[in-house]
Design a protein around this motif. Sequence first.
Motif, PDB file in Angstrom:
ATOM      1  N   GLN A  29      36.657 -27.754 -19.903  1.00 53.38           N
ATOM      2  CA  GLN A  29      35.800 -26.801 -20.614  1.00 53.38           C
ATOM      3  C   GLN A  29      35.679 -25.452 -19.898  1.00 53.38           C
ATOM      4  O   GLN A  29      35.873 -24.407 -20.538  1.00 53.38           O
ATOM      5  CB  GLN A  29      34.412 -27.404 -20.835  1.00 53.38           C
ATOM      6  CG  GLN A  29      33.514 -26.552 -21.720  1.00 53.38           C
ATOM      7  CD  GLN A  29      34.035 -26.452 -23.144  1.00 53.38           C
ATOM      8  OE1 GLN A  29      34.278 -27.467 -23.791  1.00 53.38           O
ATOM      9  NE2 GLN A  29      34.223 -25.240 -23.629  1.00 53.38           N
ATOM     10  N   PRO A  30      35.342 -25.408 -18.600  1.00 55.23           N
ATOM     11  CA  PRO A  30      35.282 -24.083 -17.963  1.00 55.23           C
ATOM     12  C   PRO A  30      36.629 -23.376 -17.933  1.00 55.23           C
ATOM     13  O   PRO A  30      36.684 -22.150 -18.045  1.00 55.23           O
ATOM     14  CB  PRO A  30      34.771 -24.384 -16.545  1.00 55.23           C
ATOM     15  CG  PRO A  30      35.037 -25.823 -16.321  1.00 55.23           C
ATOM     16  CD  PRO A  30      34.917 -26.471 -17.662  1.00 55.23           C
ATOM     17  N   ILE A  31      37.717 -24.144 -17.789  1.00 47.98           N
ATOM     18  CA  ILE A  31      39.045 -23.529 -17.828  1.00 47.98           C
ATOM     19  C   ILE A  31      39.321 -22.970 -19.222  1.00 47.98           C
ATOM     20  O   ILE A  31      39.850 -21.858 -19.374  1.00 47.98           O
ATOM     21  CB  ILE A  31      40.123 -24.554 -17.427  1.00 47.98           C
ATOM     22  CG1 ILE A  31      39.962 -24.942 -15.950  1.00 47.98           C
ATOM     23  CG2 ILE A  31      41.520 -24.009 -17.683  1.00 47.98           C
ATOM     24  CD1 ILE A  31      40.888 -26.041 -15.491  1.00 47.98           C
ATOM     25  N   TYR A  32      38.955 -23.730 -20.240  1.00 46.32           N
ATOM     26  CA  TYR A  32      39.124 -23.299 -21.625  1.00 46.32           C
ATOM     27  C   TYR A  32      38.326 -22.028 -21.891  1.00 46.32           C
ATOM     28  O   TYR A  32      38.830 -21.074 -22.510  1.00 46.32           O
ATOM     29  CB  TYR A  32      38.665 -24.437 -22.542  1.00 46.32           C
ATOM     30  CG  TYR A  32      38.918 -24.253 -24.006  1.00 46.32           C
ATOM     31  CD1 TYR A  32      40.015 -23.552 -24.481  1.00 46.32           C
ATOM     32  CD2 TYR A  32      38.055 -24.830 -24.945  1.00 46.32           C
ATOM     33  CE1 TYR A  32      40.250 -23.407 -25.829  1.00 46.32           C
ATOM     34  CE2 TYR A  32      38.272 -24.685 -26.302  1.00 46.32           C
ATOM     35  CZ  TYR A  32      39.373 -23.974 -26.742  1.00 46.32           C
ATOM     36  OH  TYR A  32      39.593 -23.843 -28.076  1.00 46.32           O
TER      37      TYR A  32
ATOM     38  N   PHE B 104      35.110 -32.635 -16.241  1.00 37.20           N
ATOM     39  CA  PHE B 104      34.324 -31.410 -16.089  1.00 37.20           C
ATOM     40  C   PHE B 104      35.192 -30.150 -16.034  1.00 37.20           C
ATOM     41  O   PHE B 104      34.668 -29.050 -16.153  1.00 37.20           O
ATOM     42  CB  PHE B 104      33.462 -31.484 -14.825  1.00 37.20           C
ATOM     43  CG  PHE B 104      32.294 -32.408 -14.946  1.00 37.20           C
ATOM     44  CD1 PHE B 104      31.075 -31.951 -15.427  1.00 37.20           C
ATOM     45  CD2 PHE B 104      32.407 -33.742 -14.599  1.00 37.20           C
ATOM     46  CE1 PHE B 104      29.999 -32.807 -15.553  1.00 37.20           C
ATOM     47  CE2 PHE B 104      31.334 -34.596 -14.717  1.00 37.20           C
ATOM     48  CZ  PHE B 104      30.126 -34.137 -15.201  1.00 37.20           C
ATOM     49  N   TYR B 105      36.487 -30.288 -15.848  1.00 35.99           N
ATOM     50  CA  TYR B 105      37.333 -29.122 -15.643  1.00 35.99           C
ATOM     51  C   TYR B 105      37.861 -28.465 -16.918  1.00 35.99           C
ATOM     52  O   TYR B 105      37.953 -27.224 -16.974  1.00 35.99           O
ATOM     53  CB  TYR B 105      38.505 -29.493 -14.730  1.00 35.99           C
ATOM     54  CG  TYR B 105      38.082 -29.721 -13.305  1.00 35.99           C
ATOM     55  CD1 TYR B 105      38.014 -28.668 -12.399  1.00 35.99           C
ATOM     56  CD2 TYR B 105      37.732 -30.991 -12.854  1.00 35.99           C
ATOM     57  CE1 TYR B 105      37.613 -28.875 -11.078  1.00 35.99           C
ATOM     58  CE2 TYR B 105      37.324 -31.209 -11.540  1.00 35.99           C
ATOM     59  CZ  TYR B 105      37.269 -30.145 -10.668  1.00 35.99           C
ATOM     60  OH  TYR B 105      36.860 -30.362  -9.371  1.00 35.99           O
TER      61      TYR B 105
ATOM     62  N   ILE C 114      28.689 -24.485 -12.554  1.00 33.36           N
ATOM     63  CA  ILE C 114      29.738 -23.506 -12.850  1.00 33.36           C
ATOM     64  C   ILE C 114      29.796 -23.210 -14.340  1.00 33.36           C
ATOM     65  O   ILE C 114      29.890 -22.043 -14.762  1.00 33.36           O
ATOM     66  CB  ILE C 114      31.101 -24.018 -12.339  1.00 33.36           C
ATOM     67  CG1 ILE C 114      31.125 -24.009 -10.805  1.00 33.36           C
ATOM     68  CG2 ILE C 114      32.245 -23.168 -12.898  1.00 33.36           C
ATOM     69  CD1 ILE C 114      32.381 -24.584 -10.200  1.00 33.36           C
ATOM     70  N   VAL C 115      29.745 -24.253 -15.177  1.00 36.09           N
ATOM     71  CA  VAL C 115      29.782 -24.040 -16.627  1.00 36.09           C
ATOM     72  C   VAL C 115      28.573 -23.219 -17.071  1.00 36.09           C
ATOM     73  O   VAL C 115      28.702 -22.298 -17.878  1.00 36.09           O
ATOM     74  CB  VAL C 115      29.830 -25.387 -17.375  1.00 36.09           C
ATOM     75  CG1 VAL C 115      29.755 -25.161 -18.885  1.00 36.09           C
ATOM     76  CG2 VAL C 115      31.094 -26.158 -17.027  1.00 36.09           C
TER      77      VAL C 115
ATOM     78  N   SER D 274      36.129 -28.168 -26.038  1.00 37.85           N
ATOM     79  CA  SER D 274      37.355 -28.884 -25.698  1.00 37.85           C
ATOM     80  C   SER D 274      37.189 -30.383 -25.910  1.00 37.85           C
ATOM     81  O   SER D 274      36.202 -30.977 -25.488  1.00 37.85           O
ATOM     82  CB  SER D 274      37.732 -28.601 -24.239  1.00 37.85           C
ATOM     83  OG  SER D 274      38.874 -29.353 -23.867  1.00 37.85           O
ATOM     84  N   ILE D 275      38.175 -30.991 -26.558  1.00 36.95           N
ATOM     85  CA  ILE D 275      38.140 -32.437 -26.806  1.00 36.95           C
ATOM     86  C   ILE D 275      38.625 -33.225 -25.592  1.00 36.95           C
ATOM     87  O   ILE D 275      38.330 -34.426 -25.461  1.00 36.95           O
ATOM     88  CB  ILE D 275      38.996 -32.794 -28.045  1.00 36.95           C
ATOM     89  CG1 ILE D 275      38.732 -34.236 -28.501  1.00 36.95           C
ATOM     90  CG2 ILE D 275      40.478 -32.580 -27.737  1.00 36.95           C
ATOM     91  CD1 ILE D 275      37.322 -34.507 -28.926  1.00 36.95           C
ATOM     92  N   VAL D 276      39.341 -32.578 -24.684  1.00 37.76           N
ATOM     93  CA  VAL D 276      39.879 -33.291 -23.511  1.00 37.76           C
ATOM     94  C   VAL D 276      38.774 -33.908 -22.656  1.00 37.76           C
ATOM     95  O   VAL D 276      38.880 -35.071 -22.246  1.00 37.76           O
ATOM     96  CB  VAL D 276      40.774 -32.353 -22.671  1.00 37.76           C
ATOM     97  CG1 VAL D 276      41.305 -33.087 -21.431  1.00 37.76           C
ATOM     98  CG2 VAL D 276      41.937 -31.838 -23.508  1.00 37.76           C
TER      99      VAL D 276
END
Length: 274
Positions: free
Chosen positions: A11-14, A8-9, A85-86, A179-181
Amino acid sequence: MLCWSASFYPQPIYNYQRGSTSGLAIDFPTINFLGFSCYAIYTSAFLYSPVIRRQYAARFPNSGEPTVRFNDLAFAVHAVVLSAIVYSQFWPSIWGLRVFRTQRISKTMLGLFWGSVMAPLVVVWMVVARSPDGGLDPASWAWIDVIYAFSYVKVLITVVKYVPQAWVNYKRQSTVGWSIVPILLDLSGGVLSLVQLILDSSLQSDWSGVTGNPVKFLLGNITIVSDTVFIVQHYLLYRDAPKDTKDGDQHRDEQRPLLSDEPGEAPRTTRALV
């Protein structure tokens, strides 16, 4: 739990690093929040409700305790918070990110959202109206059916929630902004979730633990299939797509950022003209 929670982290960081939500379908976090809220209700009921646990034991007398574990609940609550959050990143007044006019919640997802809210309420009505003892008899309509309704809503949402993002990637012929991660972590979590469920049932020497916890079994398989689609898009179909630009958008229909306080709405300066 660790793989799924960590997924979950990125994408919002990206989004924050790019200063933009370009490339991310708003339908995904919208419906994802509801799905994990249902899953949190489901797991908490099986863990802590004496009524639900008694009714489960009555319906599955040979399966022992439910195969829901505390890590399932911890993951669900964590997912609700991160999904919120997202979704909040589509509100420019909160994060200051660039949100574009094309990023609007579709009517299909809005219909699914409210239909998913109403479905458990319908089951509650069935329990109250048709159960002679107020939903305590597991042989008829019972409160465990309401909890199962939440689980099936989660399964339905998991089936369809990836479709808007896959469609956005297809239309843009690119996975830039997605994001692919998280997908790689999600895939690992799906495989490990199935392994855990199989091991739990094997240790109890009763495979009805799988049928008694269908949501976990289905979620693991659906996750694997859906993540495979995104892996194919990212590494095979659109691997030669243009890289991300400096301001985070590369498509002509995304050049007009959304300045409204509400996601999916027209900018304030144009509302009066629409």
